[in-house]
Design an enzyme around this catalytic site. Structure first.
Site, PDB file in Angstrom:
ATOM      1  CG  HIS A  35      -2.214  -0.712   1.004  1.00 32.71           C
ATOM      2  ND1 HIS A  35      -2.291  -2.081   0.957  1.00 32.71           N
ATOM      3  CD2 HIS A  35      -3.472  -0.258   0.817  1.00 32.71           C
ATOM      4  CE1 HIS A  35      -3.552  -2.435   0.753  1.00 32.71           C
ATOM      5  NE2 HIS A  35      -4.288  -1.338   0.668  1.00 32.71           N
ATOM      6  CE  LYS A 100      -6.079 -11.315  11.374  1.00 26.65           C
ATOM      7  NZ  LYS A 100      -5.478 -12.513  11.907  1.00 26.65           N
TER       8      LYS A 100
END
Length: 172
Positions: A35, A100
């Site tokens: 990212h 998650k």
């Protein structure tokens, strides 16, 4: 409900927090190191390793495959580590994030603003999840090892809608 990644944008408004789905189609892996590199490319105005608009990113760093299988264990990583990057990518057309754990208010606001979705995979079940991945290719940042960007092909990958496009959260 069985959904194709290519249909997600149209299906997202019908999905509600807590819904169970299976997802099939192309999904890209990217964790925090990837990212960061993706955002550096955006800052420089350079081409990204994949088209963000309409895409889904799976926050995972799979292990190396054993002989005869496509991918090693491929479970989700903690999504909050991507929270500082996610709003920008959502604003550029990312439609789904898979991981998650809980997300920040800024990410939830970006999900709502962009009519996107946050999907949750079962943590601790990466070996089982990998059985729903039929193809895996490293497409960017191979120097990052397990955190390299991969192009995965999902076949009925099991997920739960963690945050729907209205900002309703199934995670308490």
């Amino acid at each position: 409900m069985s959904i194709q990644v290519s249909e997600l944008r149209d299906i997202i408004p019908t999905l509600k927090a807590g819904d169970f789905i299976t997802l099939s189609g192309v999904v890209y892996t990217a964790r925090d190191a990837a990212h960061k590199k993706i955002c550096e490319l955006l800052d420089k105005g350079e081409k990204l390793p994949f088209e963000l608009d309409g895409s889904a990113i799976y926050y995972a760093g799979p292990t190396a495959p054993r002989e005869g299988i496509v991918i090693g264990s491929c479970g989700p990583t903690t999504s909050s580590r991507m929270d500082k990057f996610a709003p920008r990518l959502l604003d550029l057309g990312l439609v789904a994030m898979i991981g998650k754990g809980k997300r920040s208010k800024e990410v939830i606001d970006a999900i709502v603003r962009n009519k996107a979705i946050y999907l949750c995979a079962v943590g601790g079940a990466g070996a089982i999840a990998s059985k729903s991945i039929v193809k895996c290719d490293v497409i960017a940042f191979p120097e990052l090892g397990c955190e390299a960007v991969r192009r995965l092909e999902f076949k009925d990958f099991p997920l739960v809608v963690g945050i729907d496009c209205n900002g309703v959260c199934a995670l308490k």
